[in-house]
Design a protein around this motif. Structure first.
Motif, short mmCIF file in Angstrom:
data_model
loop_
_atom_site.label_atom_id
_atom_site.label_comp_id
_atom_site.label_asym_id
_atom_site.label_seq_id
_atom_site.Cartn_x
_atom_site.Cartn_y
_atom_site.Cartn_z
N SER B 205 36.74 36.82 26.13
CA SER B 205 38.10 36.43 26.52
C SER B 205 38.22 34.95 26.81
N VAL B 206 37.11 34.25 26.93
CA VAL B 206 37.21 32.81 27.16
C VAL B 206 37.86 32.10 25.98
N ARG B 218 38.53 41.81 30.91
CA ARG B 218 39.77 41.04 31.00
C ARG B 218 40.89 41.93 31.52
N ARG B 221 40.48 42.38 35.15
CA ARG B 221 40.83 41.18 35.91
C ARG B 221 42.33 40.98 35.96
N ASN B 222 42.99 41.21 34.85
CA ASN B 222 44.45 41.10 34.86
C ASN B 222 45.06 42.09 35.84
N VAL B 224 43.78 43.15 38.57
CA VAL B 224 43.63 42.67 39.95
C VAL B 224 44.75 41.70 40.27
N ASN B 225 45.02 40.83 39.31
CA ASN B 225 46.10 39.88 39.43
C ASN B 225 47.43 40.55 39.68
N ASP B 226 47.68 41.59 38.90
CA ASP B 226 48.98 42.25 38.96
C ASP B 226 49.14 43.08 40.22
N ASP C 125 43.02 32.78 38.69
CA ASP C 125 43.35 34.19 38.77
C ASP C 125 43.21 34.77 40.18
N GLY C 126 44.30 34.97 40.86
CA GLY C 126 44.18 35.64 42.16
C GLY C 126 43.65 34.75 43.26
N THR C 191 46.00 32.41 32.36
CA THR C 191 46.16 33.72 32.98
C THR C 191 46.56 33.62 34.43
N GLY C 192 47.55 34.40 34.81
CA GLY C 192 47.90 34.48 36.22
C GLY C 192 48.78 33.35 36.70
N ASP C 212 41.46 31.40 30.34
CA ASP C 212 41.00 31.30 31.73
C ASP C 212 41.29 29.94 32.33
#
Lengths: 247, 263, 296
Positions: B205-206, B218, B221-222, B224-226, C125-126, C191-192, C212
């Motif tokens: 995903s990088v 990914r 992780r998304n 967690v963000n949401d 992110d977060g 992202t984020g 990222d």
């Protein structure tokens, strides 16, 4: 004039600083059975392995059926179909059945079709007394049985010369007899054989000639009754005395 | 003081067991399971992860892994054979390739190949799956090459000698006799390599992801963000385990079977 | 004697370990560490201890002790860096600098003499969850104040207008001047970020690729894998200035602002920061720092 099948001329072999073969001259005629005896380290196996070029000589020439194997332009793969080798550790292909072991070279090297190859293989297996083991795998066979399959595998290619590299040395004593019997039968059928062995009785009984090697040279070369029964050289006498002591 | 050796050992062992049980009980009592659950495994969030985590994220992870593995296996086989070749340039090339690709972190390799090549040459990766899988395969190939080489070298030398004695060429002997036997030896470590690849896909995903190319990590992780909660990551982790545990068990079973087969 | 010590040793050891773990419920750090676990695995340039208690906040006087700092004498800041011109390290001295860092440093000086900055780097992110998890006291990371983020962190007043912008390759600077022009093309976002949200809401005809970090986005732009980068104006502007292969083609005012974030219960620190921001704006220091980075 007899038909010379194997000629070795002034063969030298060095492994790094170890001069293992120091000028060997040897001839084997068609139909002859020559046994090579001698102490370990004498170079017997190395000599045999030079005949089918599993070892490359440092100097000298090897001829099999008129073809010079030591010639750099020689097609070794094809030349090797004239010789068949039987190893001390059998070297059967563990992932294949007995039948496939015998047919594989017929199919892949001689390009025969499976049916023809298998028919031939079955005959050969019968000849060595293992017809019923055709679908078995090497791991399921005893040492003596594996070695007989190995002999059948080598014979399948119809070689002109059979090379035996201490074929019975790794076998339990009670299994040795079966293998020797097959070898004797082969000899009686007229196969040209070059046999490195410790079995003096076999040498005495089957060989047309016995060659005694020591320290990389041929010390004596003659009729078995003479070399084993009445050796000329001191070294030969010493070796035979040691062998007898062991038995 | 006059305890026999066996009695002493049993006492020590009993003591250790007792201490372990005591520790476990204390932990069980001390942990606030409610809070832990809320932070790591909230049911509503767990439910929300499906089905996308499987139909999208897992699918992508599997695609990357399979392409990476097939590419890596083919390359690894080729490299191993080159490494064992009698032709010096082949040996040298293979050894260097293996050294370099194993020595650079996968992340760096991904960036260099994923971005560096388009920047330097103007050539574009046809699609993100190829862009992610190729670097993965190139690196996996280096590791697999060593495994394959070890497998080939583990096949007894006499096998090749017997094959050559029968008149087989080196290539024919390799293909018919050596490599098939090497494979039996190689399969367990190869399965481990596959498991490692599954986890390596998390780095892809990088290179940038669109909504349809996210992998499992990914996706987690998304999440967690949401949701401002770690649950999505835990769920992603469990899905990874659902993939890797059966594979490692399979590898262990194969190893057991091959050991039993040898007498 | 010996047999007793053999059993006692493991039991004692375990007992000591359990005691060291401390009491359960009062430590919010352990439980909610989970939420920010993924954000704490990044590289750190300076790490702070996590031995702690977050004190109850007291409104009013800026008593350093009441700020509940996780490391004595230091204000620990989480940031996603490098992110010039907001947070990055000076090439020669390695000191932390940038608009955010300079502002926070000034505010810290105002709070208590000798209060140093300790900077922890982690992905964006977060990142606003980090103070709650106890990895830092505050977040200074060019971070836009949004409702979603406010649900989990306490933000200070806004200190910078957060506008979004478009960065494209120099060749495209006349063609790709708006989001409409990017229909059917690919836009890179981080992202984020609010840039990602903005793009999701306003650039529905384009394909969005999430990265990222800005570095990867710049590489993708250069390599022609994306056609534009949508992110904070100052960051894109800085890049356009430094790299003449890129150009800034559009600005989107959002009405949003950057804020610093602290843990939701740390009103003392939030108040102190707000007071600091106000002070800087009134005594001219804010304009000074602004001019340093954004004078055109």
């Amino acid at each position: 004039m007899t038909d010379v099948l194997v000629r070795i001329e002034s063969l030298h072999k060095r492994f790094a600083s170890n001069h293992v073969l120091r000028g060997i001259n040897l001839e084997v005629s068609r139909g002859e059975v020559v046994c090579i005896i001698g102490p370990s380290g004498s170079g017997k196996s190395t000599l045999l392995r030079c005949v089918n070029m599993l070892e490359t000589p440092t100097e000298g020439k090897v001829f099999v059926d008129g073809v010079e194997l030591t010639d750099p332009d020689c097609d070794l793969d094809r030349a090797r179909t004239s010789t068949g080798m039987v190893f001390q550790s059998f070297n059967l292909f563990a992932h294949m059945s007995v039948l496939d072991n015998v047919t594989i070279a017929l199919r892949k090297v001689l390009k025969q079709d499976r049916a023809t190859a298998e028919e031939k293989a079955k005959k050969l297996l019968a000849r060595v007394g293992l017809a019923e083991k055709a679908s078995a795998f090497p791991a399921q066979l005893s040492g003596g049985q594996q070695q007989r399959v190995a002999i059948a595998r080598a014979l399948a290619m119809e070689p002109k010369v059979m090379l035996f590299d201490e074929a019975t040395s790794a076998l339990d004593p009670e299994l040795v007899g079966d293998v020797l019997r097959v070898m004797r039968e082969l000899a009686e059928e007229g196969m040209t054989m070059l046999v490195v062995t410790h079995e003096m009785d076999f040498a005495r009984g089957v060989a047309d000639r016995v060659v005694f090697m020591d320290g990389g040279v041929v010390v004596e070369d003659g009729h078995p009754d003479q070399v084993i029964g009445n050796p000329r050289e001191e070294r030969t006498k010493q070796f035979l005395a040691n062998v007898r002591q062991r038995d | 003081m006059s305890l026999s050796r066996r009695q002493r050992l049993r006492l020590v062992r009993g003591g250790v067991y007792a201490a372990t049980v005591a520790a476990l009980v204390l932990i069980l009592l001390a942990v606030d399971w409610g809070a832990l659950g809320g932070a790591l495994f909230k049911w509503e969030i767990v439910r929300d992860q499906f089905p996308d985590i499987l139909t999208n994220a897992l699918r992508n992870t599997v695609i990357f892994t399979i392409f990476g593995f097939i590419g890596g296996l083919s390359l690894g086989l080729l490299l191993a054979i080159m490494r064992l070749s009698s032709v010096k340039p082949y040996r040298w090339f293979a050894a260097t390739y293996i050294e370099v690709l194993r020595g650079i972190p996968l992340l760096v390799t991904l960036l260099i190949l994923g971005f560096g090549i388009p920047i330097a040459t103007g050539w574009q990766w046809p699609n993100p799956y190829i862009q992610g899988s190729v670097p993965l395969a190139l690196v996996a190939g280096a590791y697999i090459a060593e495994t394959v080489r070890a497998g080939i070298e583990a096949v007894p030398r006499g096998q090749m000698e017997a094959a050559r004695s029968l008149g087989m060429s080196y290539t024919r002997a390799m293909a018919t006799i050596i490599i098939p036997q090497a494979f039996r030896i190689i399969v367990p470590p190869l399965t481990n390599e596959f498991v490692l690849l599954i986890k390596d896909t998390s780095l892809i995903s990088v290179l940038g992801v669109t909504a349809s190319t996210l992998d499992l990590a990914r996706f987690g992780r998304n999440g967690v963000n949401d949701t401002a909660n770690a649950t999505p990551l835990v769920v992603a982790g469990l899905v990874y385990l659902a993939l890797t545990i059966p594979l490692t068990q399979l590898a262990a079973w194969m190893e057991r079977r091959s050991k039993a087969g040898r007498r | 004697m010996r047999r007793i010590s053999r059993i006692a040793a493991p039991v004692l050891a375990l007992g000591l370990i359990l005691a060291a773990c401390g009491d359960d419920n009062s430590s919010s750090t352990d439980e909610t560490t989970a939420a920010a676990e993924e954000t704490t695995t990044a590289d750190t340039t300076a790490t702070a201890d996590t031995t702690a208690t977050e004190g109850e906040a007291e409104a009013g006087a800026v008593d350093v002790a009441s700020l509940g700092l996780i490391a004595d004498g230091k204000l620990t800041v989480c940031t996603d860096a490098p992110y010039p011109p907001f947070e990055f390290q000076d090439e020669t001295t390695n000191e932390w600098t940038g608009f955010d860092m300079d502002v926070v440093r000034e505010i810290a000086a105002g709070i208590g003499e000798g209060l140093e900055l300790a900077v922890t780097v982690q992905p964006f992110d977060g990142i606003w969850l980090a103070p709650k998890a106890g990895t830092c006291d505050m977040v200074a990371s060019a971070m836009t104040i949004t409702e979603e983020r406010q649900a989990n962190a306490l933000f200070t007043d806004g200190y910078f207008d957060a506008d979004q912008s478009l960065l494209v390759r120099a060749d495209d600077k006349d063609a790709l001047t708006s989001l409409e022009a990017l229909a059917g093309k690919t836009i890179a976002v981080q992202t984020g970020t609010t840039g990602e949200t903005y793009a999701q809401e306003n650039a529905k005809d384009a394909t969005l690729k999430s990265f990222d970090e800005p570095a990867a986005m710049f590489l993708a732009l250069e390599g022609k894998q994306v056609d534009a980068i949508l992110q904070d104006l100052p960051v894109n502007a800085e890049r356009a200035l430094k790299d003449d292969k890129t150009a800034l083609t559009a600005t989107f005012p959002t009405g949003e602002q950057y804020g610093f974030a602290v843990s939701q219960d740390n009103t003392a620190l939030a108040d102190a920061l707000n007071a600091g921001i106000a002070e800087l704006k009134s005594n001219g220091k804010y304009d000074e720092i602004y001019a340093k980075y954004f004078a055109k």
